[in-house]
Design an enzyme around this catalytic site. Structure first.
Site, mmCIF file in Angstrom:
data_model
loop_
_atom_site.group_PDB
_atom_site.id
_atom_site.type_symbol
_atom_site.label_atom_id
_atom_site.label_comp_id
_atom_site.label_asym_id
_atom_site.label_seq_id
_atom_site.Cartn_x
_atom_site.Cartn_y
_atom_site.Cartn_z
ATOM 1 N N ARG A 128 1.005 -0.997 -0.091
ATOM 2 C CA ARG A 128 0.087 0.061 -0.036
ATOM 3 C C ARG A 128 0.820 1.297 -0.086
ATOM 4 O O ARG A 128 1.807 1.230 0.508
ATOM 5 C CB ARG A 128 -1.041 -0.086 1.206
ATOM 6 N N HIS A 161 -0.374 0.311 -9.931
ATOM 7 C CA HIS A 161 -1.276 -0.683 -9.206
ATOM 8 C C HIS A 161 -1.945 -1.775 -9.818
ATOM 9 O O HIS A 161 -3.239 -2.288 -9.854
ATOM 10 C CB HIS A 161 -2.423 -0.113 -8.132
HETATM 11 P P1 NDP Z 1 -1.992 -11.593 4.886
HETATM 12 O O1 NDP Z 1 -2.792 -10.912 6.001
HETATM 13 O O2 NDP Z 1 -2.101 -12.668 4.454
HETATM 14 O O3 NDP Z 1 -0.456 -11.559 5.684
HETATM 15 C C1 NDP Z 1 0.062 -10.507 6.189
HETATM 16 C C2 NDP Z 1 1.511 -10.691 6.776
HETATM 17 O O4 NDP Z 1 2.074 -9.457 7.287
HETATM 18 C C3 NDP Z 1 1.756 -11.796 7.936
HETATM 19 O O5 NDP Z 1 2.535 -12.420 7.815
HETATM 20 C C4 NDP Z 1 1.945 -10.938 9.039
HETATM 21 O O6 NDP Z 1 2.295 -11.492 10.145
HETATM 22 C C5 NDP Z 1 2.460 -9.782 8.627
HETATM 23 N N1 NDP Z 1 2.322 -8.714 9.433
HETATM 24 C C6 NDP Z 1 1.246 -7.828 9.607
HETATM 25 N N2 NDP Z 1 1.567 -6.911 10.559
HETATM 26 C C7 NDP Z 1 2.838 -7.023 10.856
HETATM 27 C C8 NDP Z 1 3.710 -6.277 11.668
HETATM 28 N N3 NDP Z 1 3.078 -5.130 12.324
HETATM 29 N N4 NDP Z 1 5.018 -6.768 11.756
HETATM 30 C C9 NDP Z 1 5.551 -7.719 11.067
HETATM 31 N N5 NDP Z 1 4.809 -8.246 10.167
HETATM 32 C C10 NDP Z 1 3.340 -8.019 10.124
HETATM 33 O O7 NDP Z 1 -1.724 -10.740 3.688
HETATM 34 P P2 NDP Z 1 -1.631 -11.010 2.228
HETATM 35 O O8 NDP Z 1 -0.458 -11.623 2.081
HETATM 36 O O9 NDP Z 1 -2.939 -11.517 1.603
HETATM 37 O O10 NDP Z 1 -1.608 -9.417 1.618
HETATM 38 C C11 NDP Z 1 -0.728 -8.517 2.005
HETATM 39 C C12 NDP Z 1 -0.990 -7.012 1.354
HETATM 40 O O11 NDP Z 1 -0.821 -7.030 -0.111
HETATM 41 C C13 NDP Z 1 -2.667 -6.751 1.460
HETATM 42 O O12 NDP Z 1 -2.964 -6.173 2.552
HETATM 43 C C14 NDP Z 1 -2.776 -5.438 0.420
HETATM 44 O O13 NDP Z 1 -2.496 -4.243 0.969
HETATM 45 C C15 NDP Z 1 -1.624 -5.821 -0.507
HETATM 46 N N6 NDP Z 1 -2.143 -6.155 -1.779
HETATM 47 C C16 NDP Z 1 -1.571 -5.468 -2.997
HETATM 48 C C17 NDP Z 1 -1.796 -5.779 -4.298
HETATM 49 C C18 NDP Z 1 -1.352 -4.862 -5.461
HETATM 50 O O14 NDP Z 1 -1.899 -5.272 -6.604
HETATM 51 N N7 NDP Z 1 -0.442 -4.071 -5.447
HETATM 52 C C19 NDP Z 1 -2.982 -6.851 -4.441
HETATM 53 C C20 NDP Z 1 -3.251 -7.509 -3.529
HETATM 54 C C21 NDP Z 1 -2.869 -7.168 -2.026
HETATM 55 P P3 NDP Z 1 1.767 -13.170 10.812
HETATM 56 O O15 NDP Z 1 1.993 -13.944 9.750
HETATM 57 O O16 NDP Z 1 2.505 -13.176 12.023
HETATM 58 O O17 NDP Z 1 0.261 -12.620 11.019
#
Ligand code: NDP
Length: 306
Positions: free
Chosen positions: A221, A269
């Protein structure tokens, strides 16, 4: 019980068609079409007008049409009783993995640089195993990206909130693991969800912990990145470049300095975009689960914000 589609900034018609094809009998309205607010129990949404959910006293589910839910959770007026769901889709995950691999290969083999310079002057490059790729966020997308890079011969590490074990990927977690994760990372990929903890995480302080010459890829994002910190670190030469797919303001305004910066590579995007035909079945499956009072899939924990 009815479904309401609130889809601003995207053409709602493709979603209407996909929903009608899957569930011809579902009672479907498109915001701001006039209807009885009492009827709405299930909202399918992308970038809704803030506060709008409060108009529906019987709303039970707010379903994001994308993987991210920050566009929903950032609304301080989301009804506490409603469940929030997101999309997890194989194609979306594959598209993200291949897109990031393409960016990484383009960077290390200087493909775009050679093209834009229009000069016959081969540049030195690193081999795959000389790069240390660091993936921030090891969720559905981050893990797939890390595994794809690793299977292509890169050294890959990853950082998440909780501890993870992923074959072929060195993992770090939590605030305590961040410095060790960053210190050898030559290409940093952000795939974190946008939350109050991760907002503006790509800032000067973090960049300074990366080795000189590190490269940034942000496909998560726009709000993860502090834009002036990136410009400062590029202009100082601490960072060698950045590939950005997401921005604080989208579309990126014409006058934005990123467009003209020689070390910034911009895409609009497109890393992975939800295909309505591929994901409508999981949205409608959840709608049927709601009707039958069965547990829903891909529910997001409001407290965690992702
Ligand atoms: P998930 O919810 O599956 O995974 C999020 C990951 O981030 C998890 O491993 C989580 O850790 C980690 N995380 C969250 N908060 C923290 C923190 N404070 N410190 C360290 N690690 C953290 O998300 P997705 O993989 O499905 O998607 C990620 C993002 O990608 C989406 O939220 C979206 O914003 C973006 N996106 C962008 C797109 C584009 O076209 N550019 C398309 C689709 C998505 P834990 O596993 O320990 O919970």
């Amino acid at each position: 019980m009815s479904v309401l589609l609130i889809c601003t900034g995207r053409d709602p018609q493709v979603w209407v068609n996909a929903i009608r094809e899957q569930q011809p009998n579902v009672k479907l309205y498109v915001y701001p079409e006039v209807h009885d607010p009492q009827e709405i129990t299930f909202v399918v949404t992308w970038k809704h007008p803030k506060g709008v959910f409060n108009r529906y006293p019987n709303l039970e589910v707010i379903a994001s049409i994308g993987a991210g839910v920050d566009h929903i959770i950032s609304d301080p007026e989301i009804p506490k009783r409603a469940l929030i769901t997101r999309v997890i889709d194989e194609q979306l995950t594959k598209d993200m993995s291949t897109f990031v691999l393409a960016l990484v290969l383009d960077k290390i083999r200087n493909v775009s640089i050679h093209h834009s310079e229009k000069k016959w002057s081969p540049l030195p490059y690193h081999t795959l195993d000389e790069e240390n790729i660091g993936v921030m966020g090891l969720g559905v997308l981050g893990k797939a990206v890390a595994l794809n890079l690793s299977s292509n011969g890169f050294k890959v590490s990853g950082w998440s909130k909780s501890r993870k074990h992923i074959d072929g990927v060195s993992t770090y977690h939590g605030e305590k693991g961040l410095n060790d994760f960053l210190k050898d990372t030559s290409i940093l990929i952000c795939l974190l969800p946008l939350t109050s903890e991760t907002d503006s995480i790509l800032n000067k302080e973090l960049f300074e912990k990366l080795p000189k010459g590190a490269y940034i890829i942000n496909v998560a994002r726009g709000e993860h990145l502090v834009e002036h910190d990136l410009l400062e670190m590029l202009d100082k030469g601490h960072l060698s470049g950045a590939s950005l797919d997401v921005f604080r303001t989208e579309p990126l305004p014409e006058e934005h300095p990123f467009w003209k910066h020689p070390k910034i590579h911009i895409t609009p995007h497109i890393a992975s975009v939800t295909d309505p035909k591929k994901v409508v079945h999981q949205l409608m499956e959840n709608y049927m689960h709601l009707k039958n009072r069965e547990p829903l899939k891909n529910v997001v924990e409001l407290k965690k914000e992702y």
